[in-house]
Design an enzyme around this catalytic site. Structure first.
Site, PDB file in Angstrom:
ATOM      1  N   THR A 203      22.405  26.472   0.238  1.00  0.00           N
ATOM      2  CA  THR A 203      22.957  26.266  -1.102  1.00  0.00           C
ATOM      3  C   THR A 203      24.447  26.600  -1.176  1.00  0.00           C
ATOM      4  O   THR A 203      24.925  27.491  -0.485  1.00  0.00           O
ATOM      5  CB  THR A 203      22.192  27.109  -2.156  1.00  0.00           C
ATOM      6  OG1 THR A 203      20.840  26.676  -2.184  1.00  0.00           O
ATOM      7  CG2 THR A 203      22.756  26.987  -3.546  1.00  0.00           C
ATOM      8  N   ARG A 231       8.973  19.923  -5.105  1.00  0.00           N
ATOM      9  CA  ARG A 231       9.381  21.306  -5.386  1.00  0.00           C
ATOM     10  C   ARG A 231      10.852  21.351  -5.836  1.00  0.00           C
ATOM     11  O   ARG A 231      11.731  20.755  -5.238  1.00  0.00           O
ATOM     12  CB  ARG A 231       9.193  22.153  -4.120  1.00  0.00           C
ATOM     13  CG  ARG A 231       9.583  23.629  -4.277  1.00  0.00           C
ATOM     14  CD  ARG A 231      10.982  23.908  -3.805  1.00  0.00           C
ATOM     15  NE  ARG A 231      11.316  25.331  -3.915  1.00  0.00           N
ATOM     16  CZ  ARG A 231      12.542  25.810  -3.800  1.00  0.00           C
ATOM     17  NH1 ARG A 231      13.549  25.023  -3.561  1.00  0.00           N
ATOM     18  NH2 ARG A 231      12.771  27.105  -3.905  1.00  0.00           N
ATOM     19  N   VAL A 232      11.108  22.076  -6.893  1.00  0.00           N
ATOM     20  CA  VAL A 232      12.476  22.300  -7.372  1.00  0.00           C
ATOM     21  C   VAL A 232      12.686  23.810  -7.434  1.00  0.00           C
ATOM     22  O   VAL A 232      11.809  24.548  -7.893  1.00  0.00           O
ATOM     23  CB  VAL A 232      12.680  21.682  -8.776  1.00  0.00           C
ATOM     24  CG1 VAL A 232      14.037  22.057  -9.340  1.00  0.00           C
ATOM     25  CG2 VAL A 232      12.530  20.165  -8.712  1.00  0.00           C
ATOM     26  N   GLY A 233      13.830  24.277  -6.989  1.00  0.00           N
ATOM     27  CA  GLY A 233      14.109  25.715  -6.999  1.00  0.00           C
ATOM     28  C   GLY A 233      14.894  26.138  -8.230  1.00  0.00           C
ATOM     29  O   GLY A 233      14.878  25.476  -9.274  1.00  0.00           O
ATOM     30  N   ASP A 234      15.604  27.218  -8.096  1.00  0.00           N
ATOM     31  CA  ASP A 234      16.334  27.807  -9.229  1.00  0.00           C
ATOM     32  C   ASP A 234      17.660  27.117  -9.542  1.00  0.00           C
ATOM     33  O   ASP A 234      18.154  27.200 -10.673  1.00  0.00           O
ATOM     34  CB  ASP A 234      16.636  29.275  -8.909  1.00  0.00           C
ATOM     35  CG  ASP A 234      17.477  29.412  -7.634  1.00  0.00           C
ATOM     36  OD1 ASP A 234      17.131  28.767  -6.620  1.00  0.00           O
ATOM     37  OD2 ASP A 234      18.483  30.141  -7.655  1.00  0.00           O
ATOM     38  N   THR A 253      22.136  32.173  -4.904  1.00  0.00           N
ATOM     39  CA  THR A 253      21.541  31.574  -3.706  1.00  0.00           C
ATOM     40  C   THR A 253      20.481  32.503  -3.154  1.00  0.00           C
ATOM     41  O   THR A 253      20.664  33.717  -3.127  1.00  0.00           O
ATOM     42  CB  THR A 253      22.604  31.262  -2.635  1.00  0.00           C
ATOM     43  OG1 THR A 253      21.917  30.785  -1.466  1.00  0.00           O
ATOM     44  CG2 THR A 253      23.444  32.472  -2.246  1.00  0.00           C
ATOM     45  N   GLY A 254      19.383  31.905  -2.723  1.00  0.00           N
ATOM     46  CA  GLY A 254      18.297  32.721  -2.193  1.00  0.00           C
ATOM     47  C   GLY A 254      16.965  32.046  -2.439  1.00  0.00           C
ATOM     48  O   GLY A 254      16.919  30.850  -2.761  1.00  0.00           O
ATOM     49  N   GLY A 256      14.485  30.640  -4.274  1.00  0.00           N
ATOM     50  CA  GLY A 256      14.600  30.188  -5.652  1.00  0.00           C
ATOM     51  C   GLY A 256      13.502  30.643  -6.594  1.00  0.00           C
ATOM     52  O   GLY A 256      13.755  30.904  -7.776  1.00  0.00           O
TER      53      GLY A 256
HETATM   54  N1  ASP Z   1      17.986  28.791  -4.154  1.00  0.00           N
HETATM   55  C1  ASP Z   1      17.726  27.581  -3.390  1.00  0.00           C
HETATM   56  C2  ASP Z   1      16.335  27.083  -3.671  1.00  0.00           C
HETATM   57  O1  ASP Z   1      15.428  27.896  -3.721  1.00  0.00           O
HETATM   58  C3  ASP Z   1      17.819  27.790  -1.933  1.00  0.00           C
HETATM   59  C4  ASP Z   1      19.013  28.481  -1.446  1.00  0.00           C
HETATM   60  O2  ASP Z   1      19.727  29.159  -2.164  1.00  0.00           O
HETATM   61  O3  ASP Z   1      19.237  28.342  -0.268  1.00  0.00           O
HETATM   62  O4  ASP Z   1      16.155  25.890  -3.756  1.00  0.00           O
END
Ligand code: ASP
Length: 334
Positions: A203, A231-234, A253-254, A256
């Site tokens: 990200t 799937r959708v993250g944060d 970032t992390g 999600g």
């Molecule tokens: N936060 C992002 C997600 O979960 C992934 C990432 O930050 O690498 O989609």
């Protein structure tokens, strides 16, 4: 008067110096510096924080080593589905897109959602149709393909896991060395063919405070390798992975799912407002809360005085910041 400032990230995760090569580190640093300069040029010449975060994220999306735009990770089906969001702190307007494909710069599309629709988040085919209607040409699959992402997907499928990005696990000390089993002929391999990742986050994101003290945040991602079922993250969820108001601008970032459960980006602003604490203390508390609920990753944040903070609880986070006098810092490890 506000001091202007900009911070960017290229993802957090198990990023260890011992697993990095000099050449790769140089490339990552180069990508961060180019993005920092793109955003800085906007601020320095009196542009808005919104334009600055967009310019920085476009630069990061175009850089193939980060998990956003070109270089996005692959889904289980071998596709690249991208999420992005942008928010203007001065009027609380936001725009976001989720699982779009073949869009060169999803962050630009997110901004168009904010400026040209009455909605906040458009997803999937509908978001792609919106892009088409605006005359945004779809890029061919080849534009987004990178060999190391494809290899990561093969690893993730073989091991049956959904994988977050980064955390360089180099198969060879020299990442230009041959990998016996990667399915590519030696002459097809780039220096990154040995780079695969595990338990890590990708990200990209940017936050900025402009000369008028207006704040903005932008985040863009390819999500997680081997993700399924749309799937959708944060990242495109306002308040979870991206948020900006008059107090702060935040990009996360992390992993999600935990950032959604912790409403992490908004949490920084809420702590500043409800507890009357400064941005550094608030962001540290937010990361401690993230740790408590089992989440891993980090965030970048800036307030209306141009104070920047970049806390994380993972081993490392690709990150950089620049303040009014042009002094900048680029860091990777914890
Ligand atoms: N936060 C992002 C997600 O979960 C992934 C990432 O930050 O690498 O989609």
């Amino acid at each position: 008067m506000s001091k202007f400032a900009l911070a960017i990230h290229g993802g957090a995760g198990t990023i260890l110096r011992s697993q990095m090569t000099l050449e790769l580190e140089r490339e990552y640093r180069g990508g961060l510096e180019a993005a920092l300069k793109a955003g800085w040029e906007v601020l320095r010449t009196g542009g808005s924080s919104l334009d600055a975060v967009e310019a920085a994220v476009v630069s990061l999306e175009d850089f193939p080593l980060f998990n956003a735009g070109r270089g996005s990770v692959f889904t289980h089906e071998g596709k690249q589905e991208m999420d992005a969001a942008i928010m203007n702190g001065s009027n609380l307007k936001a725009g976001a897109v989720a699982f779009v494909n073949n869009i060169r710069n999803p962050i630009k599309l997110a901004r168009l959602v904010m400026e040209q629709t009455e909605h906040v988040l458009l997803a999937g085919d509908g978001a792609n149709q919106f892009a088409e209607q605006l005359g945004i040409a779809a890029e061919p699959d080849e534009y987004f393909f990178t060999e190391h992402r494809w290899l990561q997907l093969q690893d993730a499928i073989a091991e049956g896991r959904v994988q977050l990005d980064h955390s360089a696990e180099l198969r060879n000390a020299d990442c230009g060395m041959r990998n016996e089993d990667d399915g590519f002929a030696a002459d097809e391999r780039t220096p990154h063919s040995a780079l695969r990742t595990r338990h890590s986050k990708g990200t990209v994101g940017a936050v900025a405070c402009d000369l008028s003290g207006n704040l903005a945040a932008a985040t863009s991602t390819g999500g997680m390798t081997n993700k399924k079922f749309g799937r959708v993250g944060d990242t495109p969820v306002i308040g979870a992975g991206t948020y900006a108001d008059g107090h702060c601008a935040v990009s996360c970032t992390g992993h999600g799912e935990f950032f959604m459960l912790g409403v992490t980006a908004f949490d920084v602003s809420a702590r500043m407002q409800y507890k009357s604490i400064d941005i550094v203390t608030a962001a540290d508390e937010t990361i401690r809360h993230l740790t408590k609920i089992g989440g891993e990753g980090g965030l970048i944040a800036v307030d209306a005085n141009g104070t920047v903070t970049l806390p994380f609880n993972s081993e490392g986070m690709y990150r950089a910041s620049i303040v009014e006098n042009g002094e900048f810092e680029i860091d990777i490890y914890g």
